[in-house]
Enzyme design. Sequence first.
Site, PDB file in Angstrom:
ATOM      1  N   HIS A   1      31.523   3.249 -98.747  1.00 60.89           N
ATOM      2  CA  HIS A   1      31.517   4.405 -97.778  1.00 60.89           C
ATOM      3  C   HIS A   1      30.245   4.088 -96.692  1.00 60.89           C
ATOM      4  CE1 HIS A   1      30.855   8.273 -95.602  1.00 60.89           C
ATOM      5  NE2 HIS A   1      32.005   8.610 -95.882  1.00 60.89           N
TER       6      HIS A   1
ATOM      7  N   GLU B   1      36.983   3.948 -90.931  1.00 64.18           N
ATOM      8  CA  GLU B   1      36.298   5.096 -90.684  1.00 64.18           C
ATOM      9  C   GLU B   1      35.287   4.459 -89.544  1.00 64.18           C
ATOM     10  OE1 GLU B   1      36.028   8.231 -93.766  1.00 64.18           O
ATOM     11  OE2 GLU B   1      34.630   6.981 -94.360  1.00 64.18           O
TER      12      GLU B   1
HETATM   13  C1  PEP Z   1      33.900  10.572 -94.440  1.00 65.10           C
HETATM   14  O1  PEP Z   1      32.445  10.639 -94.322  1.00 65.10           O
HETATM   15  O2  PEP Z   1      34.352   9.920 -95.114  1.00 65.10           O
HETATM   16  C2  PEP Z   1      34.583  11.500 -93.567  1.00 65.10           C
HETATM   17  C3  PEP Z   1      35.856  11.303 -93.241  1.00 65.10           C
HETATM   18  O3  PEP Z   1      33.809  12.628 -92.783  1.00 65.10           O
HETATM   19  P1  PEP Z   1      34.147  13.681 -91.827  1.00 65.10           P
HETATM   20  O4  PEP Z   1      35.493  13.956 -92.131  1.00 65.10           O
HETATM   21  O5  PEP Z   1      33.207  14.729 -91.962  1.00 65.10           O
HETATM   22  O6  PEP Z   1      34.002  13.040 -90.458  1.00 65.10           O
END
Ligand code: PEP
Length: 236
Positions: free
Chosen positions: A95, A164
């Site tokens: 992450h 992400e």
């Molecule tokens: C994450 O950090 O994995 C994430 C998806 O956070 P958020 O949905 O709060 O943006």
Amino acid sequence: LHKKKLFVANWKMNMTTQESLAWCVTHKNELQKSSSQIVICPSFTALARAGEIFKDTGIAVGAQSCCEHEKGPFTGQIAAQDLAEIGCSYVIAGHSEERALGVTNEIVARKMVTILKAGMTPIVCIGEPQTIYDAKTTTNFLTKQLAPLLAVTDQGAALCIAYEPLWAIGSGIMPSLETLKTIFALLHKKAPKATLLYGGSVNKENIASLQSIPYINGFLVGGASLNFDEFNLIIS
Ligand code: PEP
């Protein structure tokens, strides 16, 4: 890898063990109604009991990280095998909040291998920072992040890869649908056997449009997974 859509709730360090377990007990029945695969990732200290609460429900429990080594002199670290023994079936690796502490692509790849060896599914996170996005070099950046992962798997088989973008995490902003279409087509081409997830500011308003993007098989949800009513709207 996954026939059902996958929804991974990453609670980070936002809830205490007691709060997490109360959430699991209270919402277990409602969560079970989902036709998707739900994975709840509370903090380490809540995992064993969350696993018991969700036993035989089809709801999976995942850890937010693990050590890249199998065993040995690693004070304070948590082994993948231990997570498997207490009922985890998924582990998040790499992450961005973990990478920010110095975890490199190579370490993430080693974590992935130990997770697979322990019989669990790794959810490996990739994603570019704002500077790379602004410089329009995202594709190159993601290719480099993926290289050590793809070097040790067969086209990403048995892997979940969560894209992400760092600037979309917890910010309320996200890439355009056109950008996401391009990125997920690329990820599918590079790792055709992986389950591909999107993460970053997913909420009940934007989930419907995200669902329409080809090759997205699920979502990693942070902030919006803490509130059950919101999470329930996202998964249904
Ligand atoms: C994450 O950090 O994995 C994430 C998806 O956070 P958020 O949905 O709060 O943006």
